[in-house]
Design a protein around this motif. Sequence first.
Motif: not given
Length: 826
Positions: A245-253, A355-359, A363-367
């Motif tokens: 997940v660290n490689a995903d910039p969106a996860a850092q935001e 997979h990388t298809h879900t931002s 995922e945050f919205k889901r739970v």
Amino acid sequence: MAAPTLQQPSFLLANLKADSTTKPLLQRCQDLVKIIDEYPAKELHLIFPWLVESVFGSLDGIIAGWNLRLLHSRSNEYNIAMEFLNPSGPMMKLVYKLQAEEYKYEIPVNYLPGPVKACIQEGVLPDCPLFHKKLQFPLSGLLTLNIALNPFEFFMFNFACCLITPKSYPPGQHGSSTDSAYFVLVDTYLKYFLPSEGSVPPSPFSDSRGSVTAPSPRSSSGSFAGYGVHSPSLLKHHIFHQPSVNADPAAQEIWRSETLLQMFVEVWLHHYSLEMYQKLQSPQLALLQYRLSMSSMPYQPYAPPGSGTLHTYQEPFSPTEEHVLVVRLLVKHLHAFSNSLKPEQLSSSPSAHSHTHTSPLEEFKRVVVQRFVQQKLYLFLQHCFGHWPLDASFRAVLETWLSYIQPWRYTGEKTNAQPEQSRTENRTVPDKWESFVQENLLMYTKLFQVFLNRAVRTDLVNAKNALMVFRVAKVFAQPNLAEMIQKGEQLFLEPEHVLHHRQPRGYLTPGQGGSYLSSRQRVVTDMVFRVKSHVYSLEGQDCQYKQMFGTELRGAIMKLIQIIAQARQTAKRISDHSSEVAANNSFLSWFGLGSSELNNTFPGAEPEESGECLKKTHEFLDRALENLCQIFKLNQGQLTQLISNLGSSQDDGNCKQLPDCIQSENGLILTDLGRRQIINGLRRFDVQYQGDPELQPIRSYENALLVRLFYQISSLLNDRFGGHMEALCSRPDFLGRLGRHYLTDPESNSRLKQSPMSRQTVEKSRRPRLSLRPLASYRTLLLLLLLYALGALLCFGPASSTALILAGGFLYGLLMTLFGDKLKTH
């Protein structure tokens, strides 16, 4: 500071403090914008805590700050504050500028939410990961512990505390409006950091240290050593399950969204027990969670470490109406945020999560609702239901609850544009919300039972209280909702040994040798585990669950229906009485010939209990009865019989009886039964003026000058001849009776028995006295004028007419004295 120059940070802070007392807000904000743009983070770091405190106020409430809760759109400073504190404004730019560096800001543990503070002082790792690995140990001991927060966390913590910190506002002002700067800022921050469409705008400064630490597994004996254990982000640990997940910039935001939400929830919904932190998970709950982890369902709820609630930790906590309204805003936005999840992602399997298809935001919205809000909101509402006054201000709490249990109202569909109270009209709850109802079962059943307990103790004649009962009944009467709740209760009551026989080994798929039947059994078993895990995590393993559709609650519903029927009859009786009074009044009422009752209501009535409000009360209660019959499938014939029996047993004579009370030397004292009779409008005291009758306020049908003149004359005569009057009225013969007719109020004894007056007041009211005040009434003056005119027509002079009027009054009193008792008996 029109042109700030580079200087020592201490001088900068001193100048800002001096300017805060001399310059207007607009000029101060303009200076701050230049300072934030031109000064480096190293120097801005020293003014940041003071600036936050000067805006939001101090955590102890001594410094009020900008009074954002009192700042409304009609104020000149409103737009200035909103522009400065906007998510893209100068203040947030300062936060991001400091966030890019390794600056920390300390907050004393004493200002943390009560359960978190108590947990840290007990040496237990807090449940909220927001406070992990941030404890600062001073040399002086545990009493002065501090928490080190990064700039964004520090800003949001102070912003959230601004709502609940008691402040000394100017007299006559209080923050309760939904158009205040604070309320609008909360809405703006939620829309910016938890967007329903698009993604969170990136920070203008790079930051790779924004992760919020996750809770690490611990035991009840966990100590502060847990703070030093490195653990990944809560979002990464509980949601993503992906090491890259660290490689995903969106996860850092996404950490800003998570931090904001956790800060709001922890500060605003913090009334829960310390036992939640300390109790070990029972083997039963641990087994349920293990089985859930083996499930293939999309959502795997996270059960908190503790189970018991509201048993050991009791904190003084009295949320205001403004507090509750902000919480409702949070609930509504989180539903809209969660419901904006794309359908294909909502129905995707957990295997696709890696997979990388879900931002990360999806995922945050889901739970977000189940994991971050459900438990603390349940405890918050439970506390409000049990401690809020029994008045119409409870509406804010009620609507917060109804907003949470109706997520389908916030799906972004066009039907949501309808008025709030008509959205649920004839609208079937879609089947896709069945899992939400089951995973929030206590939100529906337990809180409904608590509301039921409130409703039977509330004055339902009041239109605002009747509206609340109608609102709840209308929401639960939505087609398909009651069936979903019943199915959830059946799943919870499913015996454990039956589940063991139902559950197939290894959860084999059809391709692995299993069958589609076993797959269906697995789904049912998994649903049972979810419901049980939800109930046990909120109420504990030893909870005694009371079914919403059981026989015990059915009896309580019948009691509520009886009280509603009583309130309907009371409202109808008062409304009919008001209509009769209005019909009997005419233009002669100006002369006092009409009813003297004010506002066409019974004495002591409030504005909500008169006129159109009573008609609304009757309408709300009628519709509430219909909805309750629909929810609990009550027999309409039995209901009609119950109401008719109730109406026949309460005739007008019974309604005029006194409430149940006991006699004491100081007057009548109500019993508990009498209080319930008054609350439900079954009986009441005849509340009347208990002072000196001669000193009553001057009525509109009286001449003020004559009232004052006759009072002076009658007082002079009473003072001079009072003893003779008492002697005359105390005689048992005919003269005594005649004197009592003229010098006492013959109806005073009957009225005083209907009013809880003390003995001293009763004795004072019974003293004989001469009263000339009736002569000051326009009605009496008109009657005398007509009599004098009649005498003039009959050729009588003024003296003769006066003598005849006095003789007629004396003869009338003589006849009433002789035959008055006989007329009363007939």
